[in-house]
Design an enzyme around this catalytic site. Structure first.
Site, mmCIF file in Angstrom:
data_model
loop_
_atom_site.group_PDB
_atom_site.id
_atom_site.type_symbol
_atom_site.label_atom_id
_atom_site.label_comp_id
_atom_site.label_asym_id
_atom_site.label_seq_id
_atom_site.Cartn_x
_atom_site.Cartn_y
_atom_site.Cartn_z
ATOM 1 C CG ASP A 1 35.702 36.497 50.738
ATOM 2 O OD1 ASP A 1 36.005 36.534 49.535
ATOM 3 O OD2 ASP A 1 36.402 35.944 51.601
ATOM 4 C CB SER B 1 35.437 32.830 49.109
ATOM 5 O OG SER B 1 36.337 33.585 48.347
#
Length: 445
Positions: A243, A102
């Site tokens: 992401d 992420s």
């Protein structure tokens, strides 16, 4: 949630090369997941990743483990996390796997799973995978080994999905938008979505090289976006994380618009359009200004623990459709099954176009309260500072002074011996003084 050895609240994550993010562990994880998922019938798995250089190594290890268990893997290449959730649903795959950490730096990576309906795997399935990890790897018969393939035009499929969440009667013609893709998984998606809807697009953070993901760009660092919006005299900026499941925006004056404000705009527009079902879910860290602004609109508000997983759980418990964290995770269950930065950003753009209002003006109905956060380190094993009578007394005194125009939150960090002291209210100087007063009491324990 029971004690886990590997799975956290958002899958498995760590530094590449250190356990558990090693090739041998990920190979076994693929095998264990394959053994468990094969029991459910389908033998197809979707695998996506962000732009970290380690993604190549980890997807190869995952694919080998899955194949040994008899499951076939279909690769998307670099693809946002919400895109993998979407493709898992549309391909009727048994699961989707995302290789990403992420918003973390490039040297971290992680693995998270989606179930066939595009939501996080149920706890019992994760626990079954962990139990399988304790066994020795075995290989199915050669005729039953899994295969590997690539999904043709995965990016194009997801681009069309994103565009489909934007009202057909509207377009972005005449809007100048700067989009920052964090050198991450949305680099080939978000600019095209915006252009195809009619916007004039300036793209930054769209040159991934494997090691520059989230580096001074994206939702966790909007300084480059703010500067570019002002330099280009753009109408707004959109920052996504590595992401693509977070979004932070910037108005034409360069002011940051966070997840709380984004949810306020979307919830208010949903109310105006008669499409808001129930209320909105924030977290313990959501700004009090959000709660008061929604209350003025008659929109119920509930707080969940910090983490998009808990926001989703609260939404499901309440039967509501919109939730967000101030960090930019925005969940719109009428549109998606997980946080989707592009889709959330499009709903804000739709509100701008439909109401002929700037992003700055759309935010004007919500007054953000000054919020001060102080982290205090404590010695583990020396007693719980949160149970200390002196700390409780100071906290109670501050809460009494703030009344219903402020808030105090003390909580332990889940990863370090830290007490996080958060105070918010209308007067920044007062709030800052209160936060340090409580922090001093914690330090004295």
């Amino acid at each position: 949630m029971s004690n886990r050895k590997y799975f956290g609240t958002d899958g498995i994550r760590g530094r590449v090369g250190d356990a558990p993010i090693t090739p041998d562990f990920v190979l076994k994880l693929g095998w264990a997941a394959g053994k468990v998922l094969a029991r459910h019938g389908s033998r197809k798995i979707i695998i996506g990743k962000d732009t970290r250089i380690s993604g190549y190594m980890l997807e190869s290890a995952l694919e080998a483990g899955l194949a040994a268990a008899g499951l076939s893997a279909s690769f998307t290449g670099p693809m946002p996390t919400p895109a993998v959730a979407y493709l898992t649903r549309t391909f009727r795959a048994e699961a989707g796997i995302v290789i990403s950490a992420s918003h973390n730096p490039f040297y971290d990576n992680g693995i998270k799973f989606f179930s066939i309906d595009g939501t996080k795997l149920p706890d019992d399935v994760e626990e079954a995978i962990e139990a399988e990890m304790e066994k020795e790897i075995t290989c199915v018969d050669s005729a039953e080994l899994g295969k590997a393939s690539r999904i043709v035009d995965a990016a194009g499929r997801y681009i069309e999905f994103c565009k489909g969440t934007f009202p057909n009667e509207l377009s972005l013609n005449g809007l100048k938008v700067v989009v920052d893709c964090a050198n991450g998984a949305t680099y080939h998606i978000a600019p095209n979505v915006l252009r195809e809807l009619g916007a004039s697009v300036i793209a930054i953070g769209c040159e991934p090289n494997g090691v520059n993901i989230n580096e001074e760009v994206g939702a966790t660092d909007v300084r480059a976006l703010q500067a570019r919006v002002l330099a280009e005299k753009a109408d707004l900026g959109i920052a996504l994380d590595g992401d693509g499941d977070r979004v932070i925006m910037v108005d034409h004056e360069g002011a940051k618009v966070d997840g709380d404000q984004i949810m306020y705009i979307i919830a208010r527009e949903g109310l105006r359009q008669g499409q808001l079902r129930g209320g909105a879910v924030g977290t313990l860290m959501s700004n009090m200004g959000l709660e008061l602004a929604l209350k003025q609109l008659g929109i119920p508000f509930a707080r969940a623990k910090v983490g998009d997983r808990y926001v989703l759980e609260k939404l499901q418990e309440k039967g509501w459709r919109i939730g967000a964290e101030n960090s930019g995770h925005v969940i719109l269950l009428d549109k998606t099954t997980t946080g989707d930065g592009i889709v959330a950003g499009l709903q804000v753009l739709a509100a701008m176009v439909r109401n002929h209002m700037s992003l700055h003006d759309l935010c004007s109905g919500m007054k953000m309260f000054p919020q001060i956060l102080v982290n205090v380190r404590y010695t583990a094993g020396s007693g719980d500072p949160l149970e200390n009578e002196a700390v409780k007394a100071v906290t109670a005194d501050v809460e009494a002074t703030l009344g219903n125009r402020g808030r105090v939150l003390l909580r332990k960090s889940g990863t370090e011996p830290l007490i996080r002291v958060m105070v918010e209210g209308e007067d920044e100087a007062q709030v800052r003084a209160f936060a340090h007063r409580i922090a001093d009491a914690v330090k004295a324990v």
